[in-house]
Design a protein around this motif. Structure first.
Motif, mmCIF file in Angstrom:
data_model
loop_
_atom_site.group_PDB
_atom_site.id
_atom_site.type_symbol
_atom_site.label_atom_id
_atom_site.label_comp_id
_atom_site.label_asym_id
_atom_site.label_seq_id
_atom_site.Cartn_x
_atom_site.Cartn_y
_atom_site.Cartn_z
ATOM 1 N N PHE A 185 0.846 -1.198 0.000
ATOM 2 C CA PHE A 185 0.000 0.000 0.000
ATOM 3 C C PHE A 185 0.883 1.250 0.000
ATOM 4 N N GLU A 186 1.970 1.198 0.786
ATOM 5 C CA GLU A 186 2.873 2.347 0.893
ATOM 6 C C GLU A 186 3.493 2.690 -0.460
ATOM 7 N N GLU A 187 3.907 1.671 -1.202
ATOM 8 C CA GLU A 187 4.512 1.901 -2.527
ATOM 9 C C GLU A 187 3.506 2.526 -3.500
ATOM 10 N N VAL A 188 2.254 2.084 -3.398
ATOM 11 C CA VAL A 188 1.221 2.639 -4.278
ATOM 12 C C VAL A 188 1.072 4.137 -4.019
ATOM 13 N N TYR A 189 1.061 4.513 -2.728
ATOM 14 C CA TYR A 189 0.983 5.938 -2.373
ATOM 15 C C TYR A 189 2.198 6.688 -2.924
ATOM 16 N N GLN A 190 3.388 6.117 -2.696
ATOM 17 C CA GLN A 190 4.639 6.784 -3.098
ATOM 18 C C GLN A 190 4.733 6.966 -4.613
ATOM 19 N N LYS A 191 4.314 5.940 -5.355
ATOM 20 C CA LYS A 191 4.434 5.973 -6.818
ATOM 21 C C LYS A 191 3.253 6.700 -7.475
ATOM 22 N N GLY A 192 2.227 7.033 -6.670
ATOM 23 C CA GLY A 192 1.062 7.729 -7.216
ATOM 24 C C GLY A 192 0.285 6.896 -8.214
ATOM 25 N N LEU A 193 0.230 5.584 -7.998
ATOM 26 C CA LEU A 193 -0.475 4.697 -8.930
ATOM 27 C C LEU A 193 -1.984 4.805 -8.724
ATOM 28 N N ASN A 194 -2.695 4.765 -9.829
ATOM 29 C CA ASN A 194 -4.153 4.931 -9.779
ATOM 30 C C ASN A 194 -4.840 3.570 -9.880
ATOM 31 N N ILE A 195 -5.087 2.948 -8.729
ATOM 32 C CA ILE A 195 -5.698 1.621 -8.698
ATOM 33 C C ILE A 195 -7.201 1.732 -8.497
#
Length: 237
Positions: A185-195
């Motif tokens: 979850f942290e990486e998704v926030y950091q990378k700004g991925l739109n899931i």
């Protein structure tokens, strides 16, 4: 074979139901989804479903056209009920016991959403479809899916899309996009991925509910995931 999860929440997009059409419901696609769901249910997995309504109507598009956003969102909720009824009909045609619960009362066509009743249906082996989102404007069906998953104590949210997982960029636009098998979850926030929208994603994060993003249009993928195969992308902790 033992299944990886006992109770799942399957999130389907309304757009996926269009298949190759520009609008509405592709019945071949609907039947494929129904058969996949039947196989999972027959294996003893308790399955609840939330479907979007983008193939029929989107509240945000209505706002862009000058319509009141709240009114548009309610219209979008009704679109999700239409899709839910279509899926219920497809499942019942192949002898899958199904219950449709709506966040907006529509006594003639579905039950009101009641958490305990939904769980009881699941325990009895029925597929439960949740329609009308959360019943509130300004919330997406992704948020509805995560909220219902938490309420019914599902072990995972499985988001069926037309893409086979989460990529570093849009794979339909960028051929150099890299697929993740697992991501935090942290990486998704950091990378700004739109899931999914941030409200939905944060709900899952705060309640320690994993998400699997996978290609729903490839028949049998739900069962492969439940049997432990690495399909799609797992968002974990």
């Amino acid at each position: 074979m033992a299944m990886k999860y006992k109770r799942i929440l399957l999130k389907l997009s309304g757009e996926a139901l269009m298949g190759d059409k520009q609008f509405g419901i592709d019945h071949k696609r609907l039947d494929q989804y129904a058969n996949d769901i039947k196989n999972v249910s027959a294996a003893g997995v308790e399955i609840a479903i939330v479907i979007g309504g983008g193939n029929i109507f989107r509240g945000i598009q209505a706002e862009e056209g000058g319509m009141d956003r709240v009114q548009g969102d309610y219209m979008g909720m009704l679109a999700t009920v239409i899709n839910s009824m279509a899926l219920q009909s497809a499942l019942e045609r192949i002898d899958v016991s199904t219950r449709l619960q709506s966040a907006i009362k529509m006594e003639q066509i579905c039950e009101p959403y009641i958490k305990r009743r939904a769980i009881r249906h699941l325990e009895k082996g029925r597929v439960v479809i949740f329609g009308a989102g959360t019943g509130n404007p300004y919330f997406t069906t992704d948020t509805a899916a995560c909220l219902r998953a938490i309420e019914i104590e599902a072990e995972v949210v499985m988001k069926g899309t037309r893409v086979d997982g989460i990529y570093s960029a849009d794979p339909e636009k960028d051929k150099n996009a890299v697929k993740f098998d697992t991501i935090s979850f942290e990486e998704v926030y950091q990378k700004g991925l739109n899931i999914m929208d941030m409200t939905a994603f944060t709900l899952c994060n705060e309640n320690k509910l994993p998400i699997i993003v996978f290609d729903m249009n490839h028949g049998g993928n739900i069962m492969r995931i439940l049997q432990g195969e690495k399909v799609g992308t797992l968002v974990a902790f």
